[in-house]
Structures are given as structure tokens and as C-alpha cells.
Design a protein around this motif. Structure first.
Motif, PDB file in Angstrom:
ATOM      1  N   LEU A  13     -98.869 -14.200  59.674  1.00  0.00           N
ATOM      2  CA  LEU A  13     -98.622 -14.514  61.087  1.00  0.00           C
ATOM      3  C   LEU A  13     -98.250 -15.975  61.290  1.00  0.00           C
ATOM      4  CD1 LEU A  13    -101.530 -12.655  62.928  1.00  0.00           C
ATOM      5  CD2 LEU A  13     -99.122 -11.985  62.850  1.00  0.00           C
ATOM      6  N   LEU A  14     -98.760 -16.847  60.420  1.00  0.00           N
ATOM      7  CA  LEU A  14     -98.600 -18.286  60.597  1.00  0.00           C
ATOM      8  C   LEU A  14     -97.441 -18.864  59.796  1.00  0.00           C
ATOM      9  CD1 LEU A  14    -102.371 -19.296  60.500  1.00  0.00           C
ATOM     10  CD2 LEU A  14    -100.894 -19.174  62.506  1.00  0.00           C
ATOM     11  N   GLN A  15     -96.624 -18.027  59.189  1.00  0.00           N
ATOM     12  CA  GLN A  15     -95.469 -18.531  58.447  1.00  0.00           C
ATOM     13  C   GLN A  15     -94.634 -19.463  59.313  1.00  0.00           C
ATOM     14  OE1 GLN A  15     -93.098 -15.790  55.823  1.00  0.00           O
ATOM     15  NE2 GLN A  15     -94.263 -14.275  56.988  1.00  0.00           N
ATOM     16  N   ARG A  16     -94.092 -20.492  58.692  1.00  0.00           N
ATOM     17  CA  ARG A  16     -93.193 -21.395  59.400  1.00  0.00           C
ATOM     18  C   ARG A  16     -91.744 -20.963  59.160  1.00  0.00           C
ATOM     19  NH1 ARG A  16     -94.746 -27.410  60.082  1.00  0.00           N
ATOM     20  NH2 ARG A  16     -93.929 -26.799  62.135  1.00  0.00           N
ATOM     21  N   THR A  17     -90.864 -21.408  60.024  1.00  0.00           N
ATOM     22  CA  THR A  17     -89.483 -20.964  59.997  1.00  0.00           C
ATOM     23  C   THR A  17     -88.792 -21.266  58.664  1.00  0.00           C
ATOM     24  OG1 THR A  17     -87.366 -21.082  61.153  1.00  0.00           O
ATOM     25  CG2 THR A  17     -88.601 -23.135  60.927  1.00  0.00           C
ATOM     26  N   ARG A  18     -87.791 -20.466  58.345  1.00  0.00           N
ATOM     27  CA  ARG A  18     -86.956 -20.739  57.175  1.00  0.00           C
ATOM     28  C   ARG A  18     -85.619 -21.366  57.578  1.00  0.00           C
ATOM     29  NH1 ARG A  18     -91.822 -18.701  55.883  1.00  0.00           N
ATOM     30  NH2 ARG A  18     -92.063 -18.457  53.647  1.00  0.00           N
ATOM     31  N   CYS A  19     -85.557 -21.958  58.760  1.00  0.00           N
ATOM     32  CA  CYS A  19     -84.348 -22.675  59.181  1.00  0.00           C
ATOM     33  C   CYS A  19     -83.983 -23.703  58.111  1.00  0.00           C
ATOM     34  CB  CYS A  19     -84.579 -23.370  60.515  1.00  0.00           C
ATOM     35  SG  CYS A  19     -83.223 -24.458  61.016  1.00  0.00           S
ATOM     36  N   PRO A  20     -82.740 -23.718  57.635  1.00  0.00           N
ATOM     37  CA  PRO A  20     -82.382 -24.663  56.559  1.00  0.00           C
ATOM     38  C   PRO A  20     -82.517 -26.124  56.971  1.00  0.00           C
ATOM     39  CG  PRO A  20     -80.421 -23.565  57.440  1.00  0.00           C
ATOM     40  CD  PRO A  20     -81.604 -22.847  58.002  1.00  0.00           C
ATOM     41  N   TYR A  21     -82.400 -26.411  58.256  1.00  0.00           N
ATOM     42  CA  TYR A  21     -82.529 -27.796  58.707  1.00  0.00           C
ATOM     43  C   TYR A  21     -83.992 -28.229  58.752  1.00  0.00           C
ATOM     44  CZ  TYR A  21     -77.634 -27.225  59.854  1.00  0.00           C
ATOM     45  OH  TYR A  21     -76.281 -26.981  59.756  1.00  0.00           O
ATOM     46  N   PHE A  22     -84.888 -27.288  58.922  1.00  0.00           N
ATOM     47  CA  PHE A  22     -86.322 -27.572  58.829  1.00  0.00           C
ATOM     48  C   PHE A  22     -86.692 -27.941  57.395  1.00  0.00           C
ATOM     49  CE2 PHE A  22     -90.586 -25.715  57.908  1.00  0.00           C
ATOM     50  CZ  PHE A  22     -91.368 -26.543  58.702  1.00  0.00           C
ATOM     51  N   TYR A  23     -86.068 -27.269  56.431  1.00  0.00           N
ATOM     52  CA  TYR A  23     -86.385 -27.502  55.025  1.00  0.00           C
ATOM     53  C   TYR A  23     -85.670 -28.718  54.436  1.00  0.00           C
ATOM     54  CZ  TYR A  23     -89.351 -23.518  54.016  1.00  0.00           C
ATOM     55  OH  TYR A  23     -90.417 -22.661  53.963  1.00  0.00           O
ATOM     56  N   ALA A  56     -79.662 -28.125  63.825  1.00  0.00           N
ATOM     57  CA  ALA A  56     -79.154 -26.750  63.811  1.00  0.00           C
ATOM     58  C   ALA A  56     -78.243 -26.484  65.002  1.00  0.00           C
ATOM     59  CB  ALA A  56     -80.319 -25.768  63.827  1.00  0.00           C
ATOM     60  N   ILE A  57     -78.513 -27.144  66.114  1.00  0.00           N
ATOM     61  CA  ILE A  57     -77.663 -26.990  67.294  1.00  0.00           C
ATOM     62  C   ILE A  57     -76.377 -27.780  67.045  1.00  0.00           C
ATOM     63  CG2 ILE A  57     -77.442 -27.420  69.763  1.00  0.00           C
ATOM     64  CD1 ILE A  57     -80.467 -27.087  69.989  1.00  0.00           C
ATOM     65  N   GLY A  58     -75.292 -27.060  66.931  1.00  0.00           N
ATOM     66  CA  GLY A  58     -74.030 -27.679  66.550  1.00  0.00           C
ATOM     67  C   GLY A  58     -73.782 -27.646  65.060  1.00  0.00           C
ATOM     68  N   GLY A  59     -74.794 -27.230  64.291  1.00  0.00           N
ATOM     69  CA  GLY A  59     -74.645 -27.097  62.853  1.00  0.00           C
ATOM     70  C   GLY A  59     -74.373 -25.647  62.461  1.00  0.00           C
ATOM     71  N   PHE A  60     -74.642 -25.315  61.211  1.00  0.00           N
ATOM     72  CA  PHE A  60     -74.433 -23.945  60.718  1.00  0.00           C
ATOM     73  C   PHE A  60     -75.645 -23.118  61.120  1.00  0.00           C
ATOM     74  CE2 PHE A  60     -74.664 -20.672  57.334  1.00  0.00           C
ATOM     75  CZ  PHE A  60     -73.475 -20.029  57.632  1.00  0.00           C
ATOM     76  N   SER A  61     -75.430 -22.132  61.962  1.00  0.00           N
ATOM     77  CA  SER A  61     -76.554 -21.434  62.604  1.00  0.00           C
ATOM     78  C   SER A  61     -76.529 -19.927  62.386  1.00  0.00           C
ATOM     79  CB  SER A  61     -76.557 -21.739  64.100  1.00  0.00           C
ATOM     80  OG  SER A  61     -75.287 -21.470  64.671  1.00  0.00           O
ATOM     81  N   ARG A  62     -75.905 -19.461  61.322  1.00  0.00           N
ATOM     82  CA  ARG A  62     -75.758 -18.027  61.098  1.00  0.00           C
ATOM     83  C   ARG A  62     -77.093 -17.297  61.102  1.00  0.00           C
ATOM     84  NH1 ARG A  62     -75.557 -14.441  56.714  1.00  0.00           N
ATOM     85  NH2 ARG A  62     -74.122 -12.688  57.047  1.00  0.00           N
ATOM     86  N   GLN A  63     -78.135 -17.877  60.499  1.00  0.00           N
ATOM     87  CA  GLN A  63     -79.437 -17.216  60.365  1.00  0.00           C
ATOM     88  C   GLN A  63     -80.323 -17.391  61.596  1.00  0.00           C
ATOM     89  OE1 GLN A  63     -80.455 -19.432  56.742  1.00  0.00           O
ATOM     90  NE2 GLN A  63     -80.685 -17.476  55.694  1.00  0.00           N
ATOM     91  N   THR A  92     -74.641 -18.569  69.111  1.00  0.00           N
ATOM     92  CA  THR A  92     -73.661 -19.573  68.722  1.00  0.00           C
ATOM     93  C   THR A  92     -72.447 -18.876  68.123  1.00  0.00           C
ATOM     94  OG1 THR A  92     -74.471 -19.804  66.454  1.00  0.00           O
ATOM     95  CG2 THR A  92     -75.580 -21.115  68.152  1.00  0.00           C
ATOM     96  N   ARG A  93     -71.435 -19.661  67.805  1.00  0.00           N
ATOM     97  CA  ARG A  93     -70.250 -19.079  67.176  1.00  0.00           C
ATOM     98  C   ARG A  93     -70.613 -18.437  65.835  1.00  0.00           C
ATOM     99  NH1 ARG A  93     -65.792 -23.291  65.311  1.00  0.00           N
ATOM    100  NH2 ARG A  93     -67.564 -23.795  63.949  1.00  0.00           N
ATOM    101  N   ASP A  94     -71.559 -19.038  65.111  1.00  0.00           N
ATOM    102  CA  ASP A  94     -71.916 -18.538  63.782  1.00  0.00           C
ATOM    103  C   ASP A  94     -72.751 -17.268  63.820  1.00  0.00           C
ATOM    104  OD1 ASP A  94     -70.651 -20.702  62.491  1.00  0.00           O
ATOM    105  OD2 ASP A  94     -72.455 -21.945  62.676  1.00  0.00           O
ATOM    106  N   ASN A  95     -73.578 -17.096  64.864  1.00  0.00           N
ATOM    107  CA  ASN A  95     -74.488 -15.942  64.851  1.00  0.00           C
ATOM    108  C   ASN A  95     -74.236 -14.958  65.984  1.00  0.00           C
ATOM    109  OD1 ASN A  95     -75.735 -17.046  67.142  1.00  0.00           O
ATOM    110  ND2 ASN A  95     -77.443 -17.909  65.993  1.00  0.00           N
ATOM    111  N   ALA A  96     -73.064 -15.044  66.626  1.00  0.00           N
ATOM    112  CA  ALA A  96     -72.753 -14.097  67.708  1.00  0.00           C
ATOM    113  C   ALA A  96     -72.742 -12.655  67.206  1.00  0.00           C
ATOM    114  CB  ALA A  96     -71.406 -14.444  68.328  1.00  0.00           C
ATOM    115  N   PHE A  97     -72.520 -12.461  65.899  1.00  0.00           N
ATOM    116  CA  PHE A  97     -72.525 -11.112  65.323  1.00  0.00           C
ATOM    117  C   PHE A  97     -73.888 -10.433  65.454  1.00  0.00           C
ATOM    118  CE2 PHE A  97     -74.232 -13.667  61.913  1.00  0.00           C
ATOM    119  CZ  PHE A  97     -75.153 -12.836  61.285  1.00  0.00           C
ATOM    120  N   LYS A  98     -74.957 -11.225  65.652  1.00  0.00           N
ATOM    121  CA  LYS A  98     -76.290 -10.620  65.749  1.00  0.00           C
ATOM    122  C   LYS A  98     -76.437  -9.742  66.992  1.00  0.00           C
ATOM    123  CE  LYS A  98     -79.206 -13.780  63.090  1.00  0.00           C
ATOM    124  NZ  LYS A  98     -80.529 -14.426  63.041  1.00  0.00           N
ATOM    125  N   VAL A  99     -75.713 -10.056  68.056  1.00  0.00           N
ATOM    126  CA  VAL A  99     -75.847  -9.270  69.283  1.00  0.00           C
ATOM    127  C   VAL A  99     -75.383  -7.832  69.062  1.00  0.00           C
ATOM    128  CG1 VAL A  99     -75.131  -9.072  71.689  1.00  0.00           C
ATOM    129  CG2 VAL A  99     -75.736 -11.317  70.744  1.00  0.00           C
TER     130      VAL A  99
END
Length: 316
Positions: free
Chosen positions: A113-123, A140-147, A293-300
Motif C-alpha cells: 500500500l505504501l509503495q512510492r511512485t515509479r515516475c522516472p523523474y522521481f528516480y 514530468a510536466i512538459g517532459g516524457f510522460s507516457r507512463q 498529455t500528448r505522450d499519454n493521451a492513449f490511456k483514455v
């Protein structure tokens, strides 16, 4: 890795008090996320309180017919428990989709439950991240945001929560039991446990400093067809681009929660009234107000298609 001190707690209240009273202290159990973050110096605790001896590793039936899952129950044991497989199949399936067997053997219910994000900019410690360093900005905002997230984000953070188990727990209306540093117990509905980022994305849960998870309680089983479907870039050992947890009844009604799209497991109870009408109506309500975002609009559209696949599986 920076030097740190280490101690073992003998009771939950002792552990909570020790973390609250010691600057820079953290709990450690399985360590499957924390140790990685320490190696990268994203987490730099000065003191670790080991809670593995607290005997919180049982799964017990509750008086109202549900299950009480100890905070230290390993993911492997939880997924394999006969009662979980029979009555809470969506939880077992989510756990098995979540990681490799080696990780499931160590990872705990509370830690999941307490896992932290795997956002590449966090790492990446060379990048700005409000979650890692409050006030530094969000690369991440304005960066590569596919995930990353498409809904519930803010100008401070668009990270997603990585847990599969938490999505199933949100679907099942679990309750998180804790002990506070003063020794008193508290119960937190899973819907209120994980927070949206707002202006404080580094504050990820409703836990107070030093508060320790002791168990997660599931209400009595709800029946129906339990399904967990995870869409990811490779077939195993990858985090969800989109995941769908669902319990569907014979009349087409049911519950649905999704992962991979927000800072917390995403469930909109009002959207569940649309399940009988199909995936398009359900997804439209679930993702109302989405800002991809442009990178992750496919998720919708991917959410809609994954819901359609889940409903077709339930019908079959």
C-alpha cells in the motif's frame, strides 16, 4: 548508501513511538521498495525500525464474515490463501500480476500500500521532483510522460501510484487499521487512505508521522465475477499502463476501479451505475475531467477498451 542506525521493535506501539520520537526514522519490513530508494539516496533515513517481529502476519476471519489481513502478511501468502482465492479473487489476481515471485515472497501487505511512485523523474535525482524535494518543481510536466497520470494530477505532480494490490483493495472497500505513536488505534477507509497530489505530492497517505499500519480489513464477500486485467509494456514484471479491477454481477451491475492513471487507485462510485450500459459510458464517467498529455493521451481510449475486455470476460 548513507550510514544509518537500526533497531527492532517488539510491539506496534513501541515501533510507532520510536519512529515519531526519532528524527529521520523509518519503518522497514520486507524492504522491497525502501532499500532500492536508499541505494539511490532518494530515501535517506537516519534510523530504521524493523517491524518484522511484531507478529502481524496472520489472516483471520472477522465477526461480520470478512477477513483481517495482518500488515506483515507476505504477498505470496495472501494471494495463495484459500479464502482470498475463493471470496476475493480480484485481490489474488492483482497480487499475482504485481511482481515477480521473489518480490512477492518478501513484500508485505502494508508495504504494498505504501509503495512510492515509479515516475522516472522521481528516480532521477538530477531532475526536479516535488515528491522527492518539495518545492523543486515537476520535470514530468512538459517532459516524457507516457507512463504517468491522466486524471487527479496537479500543477505540482502527475505521478501515478504503482500498486496493483491497492486497486483491488479500493474496489473491495478495505479498511486500513493503524496504531498511532500514543498507542491508540485508528481505522482509515481505503478511499481516504491515499491522497491526490495537490500542492503537497510528497504527502502520499493519510498516515500521521510515526503511525504504523497493523492490518487491512476486508468486508464480507460481495460475490459476482472477479476480474483483474493489467495492460503493460511487457508480459511480466512491469507496472501498469492501465489496470482494471472489477466485480461484475449477472445482471451487469458491479464495481470497478482502475490503476495506472492517477496518484491513487481510481474509483468513481457514480460511474458504476453505467456498467450495464457498457464500457464507453463507464469510462466516460470514470475519466470525466481527465487531462492527458500528448505522450499519454492513449490511456483514455485504452481504459475504455480494457473495461470492454473485462465486461466481455465477465459475460463469457
Amino acid at each position: 548508501m548513507r550510514p544509518f542506525s537500526y533497531a527492532r521493535a517488539t510491539t506496534p506501539a513501541e515501533a510507532a513511538a520510536a519512529v515519531a520520537q526519532t528524527p529521520g526514522a523509518k519503518f522497514i519490513a520486507g524492504g522491497t521498495n525502501l532499500l532500492d530508494l536508499m541505494k539511490l539516496q532518494i530515501e535517506t533515513p537516519a534510523h530504521l525500525i524493523d517491524v518484522q517481529d511484531l507478529k502481524l502476519d496472520r489472516i483471520d476471519k472477522t465477526d461480520d464474515g470478512g477477513l483481517r489481513i495482518g500488515a506483515l502478511v507476505r504477498n505470496t501468502a495472501l494471494a495463495a490463501d484459500d479464502r482470498v482465492r475463493r471470496d476475493y479473487g480480484v485481490l489474488s489476481r492483482a497480487l499475482l500480476a504485481g511482481a515477480s515471485g521473489q518480490l512477492r515472497n518478501k513484500a508485505t501487505t502494508a508495504g504494498n500500500l505504501l509503495q512510492r511512485t515509479r515516475c522516472p523523474y522521481f528516480y532521477d535525482t538530477n531532475q526536479a521532483c516535488n515528491k522527492r524535494k518539495p518545492g523543486s518543481g515537476c520535470a514530468a510536466i512538459g517532459g516524457f510522460s507516457r507512463q504517468l497520470g491522466v486524471i487527479g494530477g496537479s500543477e505540482a505532480c502527475i505521478a501515478t501510484h504503482p500498486s496493483d494490490m491497492a486497486v483491488a483493495m479500493r474496489l473491495l472497500d478495505a479498511t486500513v487499521e493503524t496504531v498511532q505513536p500514543n498507542g491508540t488505534a485508528r481505522s482509515i477507509p481505503i478511499a481516504a487512505f491515499h491522497r491526490l497530489p495537490g500542492n503537497t505530492p510528497h504527502i502520499e497517505t493519510a498516515l500521521a508521522p510515526g503511525e504504523l499500519i497493523t492490518a487491512v480489513t476486508l468486508p464480507r464477500p460481495i460475490g459476482g465475477t472477479h476480474i483483474y486485467r493489467k495492460v503493460r509494456d511487457r508480459a511480466s514484471y512491469a507496472f501498469a499502463l492501465v489496470s482494471v479491477a472489477a466485480v461484475v454481477q449477472k445482471d451487469g451491475s458491479g464495481r470497478i476501479a482502475i490503476g495506472g492513471v492517477a496518484h491513487k487507485p481510481w474509483r468513481v462510485e457514480a460511474a458504476e451505475a453505467e456498467l450495464a450500459r457498457g464500457a464507453k459510458a463507464t469510462a466516460s464517467h470514470l475519466l470525466a475531467g481527465a487531462k492527458p498529455t500528448r505522450d499519454n493521451a492513449f490511456k483514455v481510449p485504452l481504459v475504455e477498451r480494457t473495461i470492454a475486455a473485462v465486461l466481455a470476460e465477465a459475460k463469457a
